[in-house]
Structure formats: C-alpha cells, structure tokens
Design an enzyme around this catalytic site. Sequence first.
Site, PDB file in Angstrom:
ATOM      1  N   THR A   8       0.850  -1.188   0.000  1.00 24.34           N
ATOM      2  CA  THR A   8       0.000   0.000   0.000  1.00 24.34           C
ATOM      3  C   THR A   8       0.882   1.233   0.000  1.00 24.34           C
ATOM      4  O   THR A   8       1.990   1.198   0.529  1.00 24.34           O
ATOM      5  CB  THR A   8      -0.931   0.035   1.233  1.00 24.34           C
ATOM      6  OG1 THR A   8      -1.686   1.249   1.206  1.00 24.34           O
ATOM      7  CG2 THR A   8      -0.178  -0.033   2.551  1.00 24.34           C
ATOM      8  N   GLY A  12      -1.389   5.333   6.614  1.00 26.03           N
ATOM      9  CA  GLY A  12      -2.337   4.952   7.668  1.00 26.03           C
ATOM     10  C   GLY A  12      -2.624   3.452   7.626  1.00 26.03           C
ATOM     11  O   GLY A  12      -2.610   2.763   8.646  1.00 26.03           O
ATOM     12  N   ASP A  70      -8.374  -3.261  -0.686  1.00 25.18           N
ATOM     13  CA  ASP A  70      -9.136  -2.154  -1.243  1.00 25.18           C
ATOM     14  C   ASP A  70     -10.217  -1.895  -0.204  1.00 25.18           C
ATOM     15  O   ASP A  70     -10.842  -2.831   0.308  1.00 25.18           O
ATOM     16  CB  ASP A  70      -9.742  -2.477  -2.603  1.00 25.18           C
ATOM     17  CG  ASP A  70     -10.179  -1.190  -3.310  1.00 25.18           C
ATOM     18  OD1 ASP A  70      -9.494  -0.152  -3.152  1.00 25.18           O
ATOM     19  OD2 ASP A  70     -11.205  -1.198  -4.011  1.00 25.18           O
ATOM     20  N   SER A  71     -10.366  -0.640   0.152  1.00 25.16           N
ATOM     21  CA  SER A  71     -11.286  -0.315   1.229  1.00 25.16           C
ATOM     22  C   SER A  71     -11.959   1.005   0.908  1.00 25.16           C
ATOM     23  O   SER A  71     -11.528   1.736   0.007  1.00 25.16           O
ATOM     24  CB  SER A  71     -10.524  -0.221   2.550  1.00 25.16           C
ATOM     25  OG  SER A  71      -9.365   0.571   2.407  1.00 25.16           O
ATOM     26  N   PHE A 153      -6.948   8.045   9.934  1.00 22.16           N
ATOM     27  CA  PHE A 153      -6.690   8.715   8.656  1.00 22.16           C
ATOM     28  C   PHE A 153      -7.993   8.776   7.862  1.00 22.16           C
ATOM     29  O   PHE A 153      -9.041   8.312   8.321  1.00 22.16           O
ATOM     30  CB  PHE A 153      -5.586   7.988   7.862  1.00 22.16           C
ATOM     31  CG  PHE A 153      -5.975   6.604   7.394  1.00 22.16           C
ATOM     32  CD1 PHE A 153      -5.838   5.515   8.229  1.00 22.16           C
ATOM     33  CD2 PHE A 153      -6.507   6.397   6.126  1.00 22.16           C
ATOM     34  CE1 PHE A 153      -6.206   4.231   7.814  1.00 22.16           C
ATOM     35  CE2 PHE A 153      -6.879   5.123   5.688  1.00 22.16           C
ATOM     36  CZ  PHE A 153      -6.725   4.044   6.547  1.00 22.16           C
ATOM     37  N   ARG A 182     -10.869  -2.874   8.663  1.00 16.64           N
ATOM     38  CA  ARG A 182      -9.542  -3.436   8.357  1.00 16.64           C
ATOM     39  C   ARG A 182      -9.118  -4.384   9.461  1.00 16.64           C
ATOM     40  O   ARG A 182      -8.561  -5.447   9.196  1.00 16.64           O
ATOM     41  CB  ARG A 182      -8.508  -2.307   8.183  1.00 16.64           C
ATOM     42  CG  ARG A 182      -7.125  -2.801   7.738  1.00 16.64           C
ATOM     43  CD  ARG A 182      -6.244  -1.689   7.212  1.00 16.64           C
ATOM     44  NE  ARG A 182      -6.858  -1.029   6.078  1.00 16.64           N
ATOM     45  CZ  ARG A 182      -7.593   0.090   6.172  1.00 16.64           C
ATOM     46  NH1 ARG A 182      -7.735   0.720   7.314  1.00 16.64           N
ATOM     47  NH2 ARG A 182      -8.155   0.600   5.099  1.00 16.64           N
TER      48      ARG A 182
HETATM   49  P1  ITT Z   1      -3.408   2.019  -1.651  1.00 13.18           P
HETATM   50  O1  ITT Z   1      -4.277   1.745  -2.852  1.00 13.18           O
HETATM   51  O2  ITT Z   1      -1.992   2.321  -2.003  1.00 13.18           O
HETATM   52  O3  ITT Z   1      -3.524   0.935  -0.613  1.00 13.18           O
HETATM   53  P2  ITT Z   1      -5.331   4.169  -1.168  1.00 13.18           P
HETATM   54  O4  ITT Z   1      -5.449   5.228  -0.112  1.00 13.18           O
HETATM   55  O5  ITT Z   1      -5.417   4.597  -2.615  1.00 13.18           O
HETATM   56  O6  ITT Z   1      -3.960   3.345  -0.912  1.00 13.18           O
HETATM   57  P3  ITT Z   1      -7.800   2.677  -1.523  1.00 13.18           P
HETATM   58  O7  ITT Z   1      -7.804   2.767  -2.988  1.00 13.18           O
HETATM   59  O8  ITT Z   1      -8.167   1.345  -0.885  1.00 13.18           O
HETATM   60  O9  ITT Z   1      -6.387   3.054  -0.870  1.00 13.18           O
HETATM   61  O10 ITT Z   1      -8.746   3.826  -0.974  1.00 13.18           O
HETATM   62  C1  ITT Z   1      -9.324   3.722   0.262  1.00 13.18           C
HETATM   63  C2  ITT Z   1      -9.754   5.097   0.724  1.00 13.18           C
HETATM   64  O11 ITT Z   1     -10.881   4.887   1.590  1.00 13.18           O
HETATM   65  C3  ITT Z   1      -8.663   5.746   1.582  1.00 13.18           C
HETATM   66  O12 ITT Z   1      -7.815   6.562   0.824  1.00 13.18           O
HETATM   67  C4  ITT Z   1      -9.505   6.515   2.595  1.00 13.18           C
HETATM   68  O13 ITT Z   1      -9.923   7.744   2.049  1.00 13.18           O
HETATM   69  C5  ITT Z   1     -10.729   5.619   2.771  1.00 13.18           C
HETATM   70  N1  ITT Z   1     -10.492   4.693   3.898  1.00 13.18           N
HETATM   71  C6  ITT Z   1     -10.162   3.371   3.832  1.00 13.18           C
HETATM   72  N2  ITT Z   1      -9.966   2.851   5.043  1.00 13.18           N
HETATM   73  C7  ITT Z   1     -10.157   3.865   5.913  1.00 13.18           C
HETATM   74  C8  ITT Z   1     -10.078   3.974   7.304  1.00 13.18           C
HETATM   75  O14 ITT Z   1      -9.705   2.948   8.072  1.00 13.18           O
HETATM   76  N3  ITT Z   1     -10.339   5.150   7.856  1.00 13.18           N
HETATM   77  C9  ITT Z   1     -10.690   6.221   7.116  1.00 13.18           C
HETATM   78  N4  ITT Z   1     -10.758   6.212   5.779  1.00 13.18           N
HETATM   79  C10 ITT Z   1     -10.509   5.045   5.166  1.00 13.18           C
END
Ligand code: ITT
Length: 196
Positions: A8, A12, A70-71, A153, A182
């Site tokens: 990732t 965060g 992916d979240s 985050f 997560r």
């Molecule tokens: P990677 O793909 O490199 O892992 P990313 O930030 O682009 O990083 P994602 O495409 O999975 O990751 O986007 C997930 C977004 O959803 C993330 O940037 C946050 O804005 C939000 N998110 C996910 N998990 C979260 C959490 O535990 N707390 C708050 N926001 C979260």
Amino acid sequence: MSELLIATHNEGKLREFSAFFAKTGYCLRSLNDVGIHTEVEETGSTFEDNAALKATTYAQLSGMATIADDSGLEVDALGGKPGVRSARFAGRDATDSERIALLLRKVDNVPSFQRTARFRCVIALKKPGEPVRLYSGHCNGLIANEARGDQGFGYDPVFFLPQLNKTMAELNFEEKNAISHRGHAVAKVANELSLE
Ligand code: ITT
C-alpha cells in the site's frame, strides 16, 4: 523467516496492517522497503477485484508473498458512494480534509438517523504459485455533522460510532483496530498465516 510485502502507498493503512502481522512471525516489508514505486490503476468495480489486482501485480513485481487491500466508505444516502472511489472522491490530488468537506456537503440536508454508512475492507493475499485468497471486514456507523478527532486517517473524523459516542478518529490505535473494517479483515488473514 518468510517475508510478507504489505502493498500500500497509504501510510495509515501500513501502520494498521503492521500491528497485526507483527505477530505472525513474518518479516514485514513495505513497497518503499523493496523499492517499488509503481501505482496500480484501480480499474475494478468492486473492492474484491481491486484488492486482487493490487496483490497480484505487486506479488509479480516483488516475487514475494503479498497482501493488499481495497477499502472505502459506503454512505447509504448517497447510494453507496463513494465506495470504491473513496480515495478519488474529490479528485486525484485532493487531501483528506477536502474529501471530508465534499462528503459533508453532499449529506448536508440528510437527517442524522438517515446518515448510515459503513467502512468496508477486502484484503487479498497472493503467495507465489498459489491462487489469490480474499478476506473481508466491515464496520457500521453514521456520518457525523462535523469532523472530530485527530487519530487514524481518511474519513475517520466524520465516521461516528453511536455505541461509543465517538468518531473513529477519537479512538486510539488499539481501539480502532479492535472494531474497524480493516481490523476484522486483517485478523482473519493474520490468523490463517500464523497457522501455516
Ligand atoms: P493504496 O491503494 O496504495 O492501498 P489508497 O489510499 O489509494 O492506498 P484505496 O484505494 O483502498 O487506498 O482507498 C481507500 C480510501 O478509503 C482511503 O484513501 C480513505 O480515504 C478511505 N479509507 C479506507 N480505510 C479507511 C479507514 O480505516 N479510515 C478512514 N478512511 C478510510
């Protein structure tokens, strides 16, 4: 000791993952540690597809056992948005504060009881020569009226947990990991890895 790449670019996420996998006996590596700076385009329409795409691509690039997630946040009043587009909701280069401001504007006239939402997380584990395995977790809450708290985050400051009367950003690291999307998903992977 076997190595595990935590794939990732989100600091965060990296912190939250590392806490769980420390116990599995794996030697953890980040993308920075292994010198991979490639961004994978998230072209899938589901969390599952994107997690599998990221884990498979970074496993190929590194030759290592790899996990990626992916979240995102699904807001019922917005038909499940921002969902898989949570990171890009306010444009590619937006900050967390800008994404939060846009979200609050979009639910401005939605009453509290209809501001239901959930965080979802799908983790993909790809080991060399094995098929991808998927693990999921979710956490229910409400979109708050304003941001509160400075931990975590992303959307944490506006994700309100009624049972705790706090936003996710008002929880400390251990408290968030114990109840988060997560945390739930990663506990399943860490448990399986520690049995192998
Ligand atoms: P990677 O793909 O490199 O892992 P990313 O930030 O682009 O990083 P994602 O495409 O999975 O990751 O986007 C997930 C977004 O959803 C993330 O940037 C946050 O804005 C939000 N998110 C996910 N998990 C979260 C959490 O535990 N707390 C708050 N926001 C979260």
